[in-house]
Each structure stands twice: as C-alpha cells, then as structure tokens.
Design a protein around this motif. Structure first.
Motif, PDB file in Angstrom:
ATOM      1  N   ALA A 188       0.839  -1.203   0.000  1.00 19.78           N
ATOM      2  CA  ALA A 188       0.000   0.000   0.000  1.00 19.78           C
ATOM      3  C   ALA A 188       0.873   1.252   0.000  1.00 19.78           C
ATOM      4  CB  ALA A 188      -0.929   0.001   1.206  1.00 19.78           C
ATOM      5  N   PHE A 189       1.927   1.267   0.808  1.00 22.72           N
ATOM      6  CA  PHE A 189       2.829   2.414   0.824  1.00 22.72           C
ATOM      7  C   PHE A 189       3.569   2.562  -0.494  1.00 22.72           C
ATOM      8  CE2 PHE A 189       2.492   2.441   5.502  1.00 22.72           C
ATOM      9  CZ  PHE A 189       2.232   3.792   5.662  1.00 22.72           C
ATOM     10  N   GLU A 190       3.916   1.438  -1.096  1.00 27.14           N
ATOM     11  CA  GLU A 190       4.575   1.469  -2.404  1.00 27.14           C
ATOM     12  C   GLU A 190       3.660   2.121  -3.442  1.00 27.14           C
ATOM     13  OE1 GLU A 190       5.943  -2.135  -5.044  1.00 27.14           O
ATOM     14  OE2 GLU A 190       6.914  -2.238  -3.069  1.00 27.14           O
ATOM     15  N   GLY A 191       2.390   1.746  -3.408  1.00 29.09           N
ATOM     16  CA  GLY A 191       1.419   2.350  -4.317  1.00 29.09           C
ATOM     17  C   GLY A 191       1.263   3.841  -4.059  1.00 29.09           C
ATOM     18  N   GLU A 225       4.711  10.330  -6.520  1.00 26.37           N
ATOM     19  CA  GLU A 225       5.708  10.611  -7.558  1.00 26.37           C
ATOM     20  C   GLU A 225       5.036  11.050  -8.860  1.00 26.37           C
ATOM     21  OE1 GLU A 225       9.045   8.175 -10.112  1.00 26.37           O
ATOM     22  OE2 GLU A 225       8.645   7.548  -8.061  1.00 26.37           O
ATOM     23  N   LEU A 226       3.970  10.350  -9.236  1.00 25.47           N
ATOM     24  CA  LEU A 226       3.232  10.715 -10.442  1.00 25.47           C
ATOM     25  C   LEU A 226       2.669  12.125 -10.327  1.00 25.47           C
ATOM     26  CD1 LEU A 226       1.904   9.984 -13.179  1.00 25.47           C
ATOM     27  CD2 LEU A 226      -0.012   9.055 -11.859  1.00 25.47           C
ATOM     28  N   ASP A 237      -2.612   2.174 -13.917  1.00 26.31           N
ATOM     29  CA  ASP A 237      -1.568   1.162 -13.749  1.00 26.31           C
ATOM     30  C   ASP A 237      -1.171   1.019 -12.280  1.00 26.31           C
ATOM     31  OD1 ASP A 237      -1.555   0.688 -16.462  1.00 26.31           O
ATOM     32  OD2 ASP A 237       0.234   1.919 -16.858  1.00 26.31           O
ATOM     33  N   ILE A 238      -1.027   2.141 -11.602  1.00 28.48           N
ATOM     34  CA  ILE A 238      -0.658   2.102 -10.179  1.00 28.48           C
ATOM     35  C   ILE A 238      -1.768   1.419  -9.377  1.00 28.48           C
ATOM     36  CG2 ILE A 238      -0.279   3.529  -8.130  1.00 28.48           C
ATOM     37  CD1 ILE A 238       1.089   5.579 -10.040  1.00 28.48           C
ATOM     38  N   ALA A 239      -2.995   1.833  -9.603  1.00 26.68           N
ATOM     39  CA  ALA A 239      -4.121   1.276  -8.849  1.00 26.68           C
ATOM     40  C   ALA A 239      -4.301  -0.216  -9.132  1.00 26.68           C
ATOM     41  CB  ALA A 239      -5.401   2.036  -9.181  1.00 26.68           C
ATOM     42  N   THR A 285      -1.458  -2.314  -7.461  1.00 27.74           N
ATOM     43  CA  THR A 285      -1.638  -2.435  -6.013  1.00 27.74           C
ATOM     44  C   THR A 285      -2.810  -3.356  -5.700  1.00 27.74           C
ATOM     45  OG1 THR A 285      -0.753  -0.206  -5.720  1.00 27.74           O
ATOM     46  CG2 THR A 285      -1.982  -1.127  -3.883  1.00 27.74           C
ATOM     47  N   THR A 286      -3.885  -3.219  -6.445  1.00 26.15           N
ATOM     48  CA  THR A 286      -5.055  -4.072  -6.232  1.00 26.15           C
ATOM     49  C   THR A 286      -4.720  -5.532  -6.513  1.00 26.15           C
ATOM     50  OG1 THR A 286      -6.512  -2.250  -6.835  1.00 26.15           O
ATOM     51  CG2 THR A 286      -7.456  -4.449  -6.914  1.00 26.15           C
ATOM     52  N   ALA A 287      -3.908  -5.776  -7.522  1.00 26.20           N
ATOM     53  CA  ALA A 287      -3.523  -7.153  -7.854  1.00 26.20           C
ATOM     54  C   ALA A 287      -2.748  -7.792  -6.704  1.00 26.20           C
ATOM     55  CB  ALA A 287      -2.689  -7.177  -9.135  1.00 26.20           C
TER      56      ALA A 287
END
Length: 123
Positions: free
Chosen positions: A25-28, A34-35, A87-89, A92-94
C-alpha cells in the motif's frame, strides 16, 4: 483443535501478510505521489511557457491560434496521467488480490484438515 504452536504460527503468518500488504500500500502511495509531483512540475513548466507565449502574441488571430494549439497536448497528457494512475491502482489491487486468494486457500486447507480430523476422531 489447534495446538499453541499452530496458533503462534498462524498469527505470525497473519502478521507477515499484514506487513506485506502495508508495504504494498505504501509502495502504491509512493508511486502516486511521484506521479503527482511529475505532473505538477510539468504543469508549472508548461504554464510558464504558455505565459511567455501569450506575452509575445502580436494580434488576436495569433492568440486564438495559440490557444487552439494547446488543447490537443492537454488532452493527451490527461489521458497519459489517467493511464499511469490506472496502472498504479491495478498493480496495487492485484497484490492485495493475490494475498487474499492465498489466505482463502490457506483457510480452505485448514478447514478441510479440521473436517478430516473430526471425521477420524468421530465415534
């Protein structure tokens, strides 16, 4: 019935899963921040360039042409931002989905073992 060792192992596995999901979650969130920083920097630079271009306009025709030339790049950038966000979402969801599927499979296996154990020990 679960032994104390099995309970400790189960709690340890649950905590490891929780920490792993928290890290994902923090990585996401890091990717999202960053984006957004990149998008903000780009927007500021483009605003400065646009202001300079507007200041150098000599007549209304040139101003209209300048404004018209900005719409297509803005739409493309908005679409690119949306793709990156998706892509980010989805990534992370995956990760959360994989963890959930793993826990469901583990729970099913434990339940099956419990049923087998109860059937073996039934009178």
């Amino acid at each position: 019935m679960l032994t104390p060792e099995q309970m400790v192992a189960s709690q340890k596995a649950n905590m490891e899963t929780l920490y792993g999901l928290t890290a994902k979650a923090f990585e996401g969130m890091e990717k999202l921040v960053e984006l957004n920083l990149q998008a903000t920097k780009a927007a500021l630079n483009e605003s400065a360039q646009h202001a300079q271009a507007v200041l150098s306009v000599k007549d209304a025709q040139e101003l209209i042409a300048l404004q018209a030339s900005l719409f297509q790049p803005m739409a493309e950038k908005a679409a690119a931002y949306s793709r990156h966000l998706y892509d980010i979402a989805s990534g992370t969801t995956a990760e959360f989905g994989k963890a959930f599927e793993g826990k469901v499979a583990e729970g099913q296996a434990q339940f099956a073992a419990l049923v087998d154990n109860a059937a073996k020990n039934a009178p």
